[in-house]
Enzyme design. Structure first.
Site, mmCIF file in Angstrom:
data_model
loop_
_atom_site.group_PDB
_atom_site.id
_atom_site.type_symbol
_atom_site.label_atom_id
_atom_site.label_comp_id
_atom_site.label_asym_id
_atom_site.label_seq_id
_atom_site.Cartn_x
_atom_site.Cartn_y
_atom_site.Cartn_z
ATOM 1 N N GLY A 22 0.814 -1.202 0.000
ATOM 2 C CA GLY A 22 0.000 0.000 0.000
ATOM 3 C C GLY A 22 0.848 1.252 0.000
ATOM 4 N N VAL A 27 2.976 -5.829 3.267
ATOM 5 C CA VAL A 27 2.704 -6.929 4.173
ATOM 6 C C VAL A 27 3.254 -8.205 3.549
ATOM 7 C CG1 VAL A 27 0.923 -8.233 5.394
ATOM 8 C CG2 VAL A 27 0.638 -5.777 5.034
ATOM 9 N N ASP A 136 -10.963 2.770 10.879
ATOM 10 C CA ASP A 136 -10.958 2.292 9.496
ATOM 11 C C ASP A 136 -11.636 0.921 9.401
ATOM 12 O OD1 ASP A 136 -10.498 2.409 6.801
ATOM 13 O OD2 ASP A 136 -8.420 1.690 6.913
#
Length: 502
Positions: A22, A27, A136
């Site tokens: 991102g 990740v 979020d």
């Protein structure tokens, strides 16, 4: 520093595969070589500007996630920094996200959607109890396993009440499609903000689309602030429809008090819908459609010691004798009575006629005794042998014990022959223990007396006494003297009652 596959982080975690990348970091799926378990590794990107601000954000995420231990929250294992790059070592969740499920299947049934929302609300309540606001909540951050277990992930933009402010005033944090109106206006997020975002997730799961759309994220955020929420379809349960609309209220005060209220209310609705579905299925088909079936029961065969010995002892071969059923004794023949049509009896009273001369009168018929009462001992007497069962019950007699299974023999149980005295094959009797002679008593038994062998005594009559005398006399009596009289015949005096010599 560029991350590559096979690289070892902190001399313990190996990078195996990049899962996502991102704007803030990437990740990886890693492996803990010490504990031998897969892990998820979140690292900052090395090509970013303002690395210090991003590093502070990653440290805040690690701080906020460290104390959140709950089955519905992905656990944080460790935080590590090297060359101004931070690494979050987290629990690896190999499940699909709720966003992937929505994309593949569209709207979900209430049986599938409500458990996901309930578990998500429980996890959010634990985070809110520790002063952590996720900020979020969206389907991409809700991982669902094949068994329906939920894990909340990515506390990257979370906010804690006891941490220093990182986001600038007026800066919008979150995803535009699921952002709350107060977050879209740049205000501080509260637990009700996460409840609003969870309401959008529920709305999308029920309808198959989000409540607000737009050309740009700014247009979508503005619609959350200004536009009313489109109503849910009437096909959805009215109570569930009203509660989801309350979660999407513009004013935070009009939303549920906390995430625990959301979890409990959705659980009550789920229970009511399941009961209603079961009741309808019972009314239509006559049986419940939701059943828990277990494996068929296998009865356990129990054997006694006699059964086991009979199975282990070899039996001599013999010619099988066919089991011929013994015919039951035939009922005694009843003499047939001729069918004679009886003439109608006259209405007048019968008068006995006098007996004729020379004809003996006919004796009267004996009275029939009343039947004896039926008792257990008189009803049925059964004599059982190894092969036949003789019954003294006559034909047509009432048998109150006919239906008692405990009195009737069971043909399925085989007859077991009596055991013989021969030992079993391979049986070795144990040796008898040695027994030591233990005296039972200390009483000394005197020796038996010896017979008298002295000189025979001669009586006054001149006859010799040859009778054996037991014991040993003190002296031998001389001839003709034994206290003055020896072997003298005595008689009883009738007057005095004394013994006197004849």
């Amino acid at each position: 520093m560029r991350l590559i596959e096979g690289q070892l982080i902190h001399r313990r975690y190996r990078l195996d595969q990049r899962l996502a990348q991102g704007g803030m970091g990437e990740v990886w799926k890693g492996y803990d070589i010490e504990l031998e378990r897969p892990v998820a590794i979140k690292a900052l990107r090395a090509d970013m500007d303002n690395e210090e601000a991003k590093l502070k954000r990653l440290r805040a995420e690690a701080h906020n996630s460290a104390n959140l231990a709950h089955p519905n929250i992905a656990a944080l294992f460790e935080y590590y920094e090297h060359d101004n790059i931070g690494f979050l070592i987290m629990e690896y969740v190999p499940n699909k996200s709720l966003a992937e499920i929505y994309k593949a299947r569209g709207p979900l049934s209430t049986d599938e959607l409500l458990p996901i929302l309930i578990q998500t609300a429980r996890g959010l309540y634990v985070a809110h109890s520790h002063g952590v606001i996720h900020r979020d909540v969206k389907p991409a951050n809700i991982m669902v396993s094949e068994t329906g277990e939920v894990k909340i992930t990515d506390f990257g933009v979370s906010y804690s009440t006891n941490q220093a402010q990182i986001t600038q005033d007026g800066m919008v944090v979150g995803t535009a499609q699921y952002i709350s109106p107060e977050q879209a206006q740049g205000e501080q997020a509260t637990p009700q903000s996460d409840i609003y975002s969870l309401g959008v997730v529920a709305y999308e799961g029920l309808c198959g689309h989000r409540p607000f759309t737009g050309a740009t994220p700014v247009d979508i955020a503005a619609a959350h602030v200004n536009d009313p929420v489109p109503p849910l379809p009437d096909t959805i349960d009215w109570q569930l429809r009203e509660f989801v609309m309350s979660m999407l209220a513009k004013d935070p005060a009009d939303r549920p008090a906390n995430a625990l209220v959301v979890s409990r209310t959705l659980a009550k609705i789920e229970r009511r819908l399941l009961d209603q579905e079961a009741s309808e299925a019972l009314t239509e088909t006559g049986h419940l459609t939701r059943r828990v079936m277990s494996a068929p029961h296998q009865p356990i065969q129990l054997f006694s010691a006699a059964d086991w010995v009979a199975k282990q002892t070899p039996k001599p071969t013999a010619t099988a004798v066919p089991n011929v059923p013994v015919p039951a004794p035939a009922a005694p023949a009843v003499p047939s009575v001729p069918n004679v049509t009886a003439s109608p009896a006259p209405s007048a009273t019968a008068v006995p006629l006098p007996a004729a001369e020379g004809v003996a009168p006919v004796p009267a018929a004996p009275a029939v005794p009343a039947p004896a009462p039926i008792t257990q001992s008189s009803v049925k007497t059964t004599k059982a042998t190894s092969t036949t069962i003789e019954s003294t019950t006559t034909a047509g007699e009432y048998d109150p014990y006919e239906d008692w299974p405990s009195l009737n023999p069971t043909p399925d149980i085989p007859d077991i022959p009596p055991l013989d005295s021969t030992p079993l094959p391979g049986f070795v009797p144990a040796a008898k223990p040695r027994q030591s002679t233990i005296p039972t008593s200390t009483t000394v038994v005197p020796p038996a007396p010896t017979p008298y062998t002295g000189t025979p005594i001669t009586g006054a009559t001149g006859m010799t006494d040859t009778t054996d005398t037991t014991g040993t006399p003190t002296t031998d009596a001389p001839s003709g003297i034994a206290n003055g009289i020896a072997n003298t015949d005595l008689s009883i005096n009738e007057n005095t009652g004394k013994e006197e010599p004849r």
